[in-house]
Write an enzyme that holds these catalytic residues in place. Structure first.
Site, PDB file in Angstrom:
ATOM      1  N   CYS A 378       0.623  -1.252  -0.191  1.00 35.13           N
ATOM      2  CA  CYS A 378      -0.088   0.099   0.068  1.00 35.13           C
ATOM      3  C   CYS A 378       0.914   1.271   0.168  1.00 35.13           C
ATOM      4  O   CYS A 378       1.597   1.613  -0.969  1.00 35.13           O
ATOM      5  CB  CYS A 378      -0.797   0.163   0.955  1.00 35.13           C
ATOM      6  N   HIS A 514      -3.519  -5.406  -0.143  1.00 33.28           N
ATOM      7  CA  HIS A 514      -3.210  -5.963   1.326  1.00 33.28           C
ATOM      8  C   HIS A 514      -3.116  -7.359   1.404  1.00 33.28           C
ATOM      9  O   HIS A 514      -4.090  -8.005   1.517  1.00 33.28           O
ATOM     10  CB  HIS A 514      -3.961  -5.476   2.208  1.00 33.28           C
ATOM     11  N   GLU A 516      -1.973  -9.343   3.356  1.00 36.39           N
ATOM     12  CA  GLU A 516      -1.862 -10.139   4.534  1.00 36.39           C
ATOM     13  C   GLU A 516      -3.428 -10.376   5.057  1.00 36.39           C
ATOM     14  O   GLU A 516      -3.423 -11.333   5.861  1.00 36.39           O
ATOM     15  CB  GLU A 516      -1.207  -9.304   5.612  1.00 36.39           C
TER      16      GLU A 516
END
Length: 543
Positions: A378, A514, A516
């Site tokens: 990001c 993202h 994750e």
């Protein structure tokens, strides 16, 4: 019909209700049941999207674009399904909806009250989140005794009565403090917490007792006696070496059996071999790496919860112990880059605002110039573009309009504003094809054949989750590419840059999304697996 397990917490906050609930959810799923989970947050904010990460921790983004509590991340990592905006709501959302109903005249001129209007809206939302599931676990945020939680506790009390004992259970998580001087565990706080819960009409069916050491049988009997809970339903949750041990710990004490017996569910015994494999890999690594996470919220690591877990998952997939070093980017601005010089890899995560940005850029420059593996996420991608533009592409004043609205070289700009090749500002309103000012949720990304990203994912088109307002400015891409920055992924419509990499660097990768948020302990994530492997390779070749 859906069965409900209502999860509450007492004594102190941050005991791990989310982990306990997610672990029970994973056990029931392992028994072949379809599980839904819901987090109810008592704060008046509509969602955590505008809250400081230093106060609230991470904002977890669902695939359908909801900004939610970090417990949703635990739910998705433990239960193998994606949840939606229905699986998380706050007091603010409830009141907003009730007030909107009142303004429309939906209550026919009646006085709008906490009971029944607020509690009815809470129950309605619980039922929506539970729809279609065999079992729904409903977590009430906060601690019993907090004034903010009372409407939620009243709502679950009512719902428990409405569906009956055959379809509702109450699980209460408490702390049993160990007093070293006295050499004993104190049960009084738990007794008082249950007393508080019973005073509003809720009798716990299960107690999850957090403690530093195992409970004696006599202590369990005492707790059961004073709380009116069956002794077999007093579950001891010890501090685990890893949170991924918790499902096995709770299973061995019969937690999932208590649930299936109470609900008269005939389900096979849970197969936890996949959790055993995860724990075995995490606790018995064959090598280790040192990774610097350079961010601005490092004083509260909960702000990066999913990212930390994703790195751990990368370690599990590669049998590597990942040692994360939390580096405050402002310290790099003041003290220089000495703290990251011996790292095996560098990661710059997402964030908002200008504080600490130059420290992040310094870390990125160090990684690029010294062939240290780099992963930018990001803002970490946007600053990688800024650093490359400044120091390689001959654009020394390059910046993001988020951080410097007056920059003459806006290589990163708001999605609704772009500078074309002639230096003219192009503006699009929020109804244009590029969407609004915040891009949220799952989006498809087309990867370039032959790129490192394409090799890592092994797919032409991927889907990842986003949370950002700013993008790489298309007007500067030709100059950046000519200098050696590769645009390796774009949105499927081709308009937005999603991933970049440096071709003459061993491993320099950055993404606007993202990753994750979609990493799980059992399946990992290809990008974090590759990042940990790159860190390990760098360590072998340089040390």
């Amino acid at each position: 019909m859906t069965k409900f397990i209502f999860v509450t917490g007492g004594v102190v906050s941050s005991l791990g209700k989310g982990i306990a609930a997610a672990s029970l959810g994973s056990l029931l799923e392992a028994r072949g049941l379809k599980v839904s989970m819901l987090k109810m947050d008592p704060y008046i904010n509509v969602d955590p999207g505008t809250m400081s990460p230093l106060q609230h921790g991470e904002v977890f983004v669902t695939d359908d674009g909801a900004e939610t509590d970090l417990d949703l991340g635990h739910y998705e990592r433990f239960v193998q399904r994606n949840f939606t905006k229905r699986n998380s709501f706050s007091t603010g959302q409830v009141y907003e909806k009730v007030i909107r109903n009142e303004r429309r005249g939906d209550y026919l001129g009646g006085t709008v009250q906490v009971i029944p209007h607020i509690t009815d809206e809470i129950k309605h939302r619980i039922k929506l989140a539970a729809a279609g599931a065999d079992v729904a676990l409903v977590e009430v945020g906060g601690t019993v005794g907090d004034i903010e939680s009372l409407p939620f506790l009243e709502a679950i009390r009512q719902l428990g009565v409405e569906v009956g004992r055959d379809r509702a259970m109450f699980m209460h998580l408490t702390l049993l403090p160990y007093i070293a001087v006295a050499g004993e565990v104190k049960t009084k706080p738990t007794q008082h917490s249950v007393k508080e819960l019973r005073s509003i009409g809720i009798q716990p069916d299960i107690l999850i007792c957090r403690s530093e050491r195992p409970l004696e049988e006599s202590e369990k009997r005492k707790i059961a006696l004073f709380t009116n809970v069956e002794e077999k339903a007093v579950i001891n949750s010890l501090d685990a070496r890893t949170i991924y041990e918790v499902p096995r710990m709770l299973h061995e004490q019969g937690l999932d059996r208590l649930v299936t017996d109470r609900f008269r569910i005939d389900a096979p015994v849970a197969d936890l071999s996949d959790w055993d494999d995860v724990v075995q890999a995490q606790l018995n690594p064959e090598k280790s790496v040192e990774i610097a996470m350079v961010g601005k919220y490092v004083d509260l690591t909960e702000a990066y919860k999913s990212l930390i877990e994703a790195l751990i998952h990368g370690g599990i997939q590669t049998k590597t112990q990942v040692n994360i070093h939390y580096i405050d980017s402002e310290d790099l601005e003041k003290d220089g880059i000495g703290s990251i010089e011996k790292m095996d890899a560098i990661l710059v995560p997402g964030g908002f605002g200008e504080r600490g940005v130059e420290g992040k850029i310094a870390a990125i420059q160090f990684a690029r110039e010294n062939n240290v593996p780099y992963l930018g996420i990001c803002l970490g991608m946007q600053m990688a573009v800024v650093e490359f533009a400044r120091h390689v592409a001959g654009l020394p004043s390059a910046h993001s309009t988020e951080l410097d609205p007056k920059t003459k070289t806006p290589v990163v700009a708001l999605i609704t504003e772009w500078t074309d090749e002639n230096g003219q500002l192009v503006e699009r309103d929020e109804k244009a094809d590029l969407g609004g000012t915040m891009r949220l949720g799952g989006q498809s990304c087309a990867l370039v054949e032959g790129s490192k990203m394409r090799d890592i994912y092994g797919e032409d088109v991927i889907r990842e989750r986003h949370r950002h307002r700013y993008e790489v400015n298309d007007g500067y891409i030709a100059k950046l590419e000519a200098a050696g920055l590769k645009i390796s992924g774009r949105s499927e419509d081709g308009n937005l840059v999603e991933t970049v990499e440096i071709e003459d660097h061993p491993w320099f990768v950055a993404c606007q999304f993202h990753p994750e948020f979609t990493s799980t302990p059992r399946n990992g994530h290809p990008l974090f697996k590759a990042f940990v492997e790159a860190a390990s390779q760098h360590k072998q070749t340089t040390h």
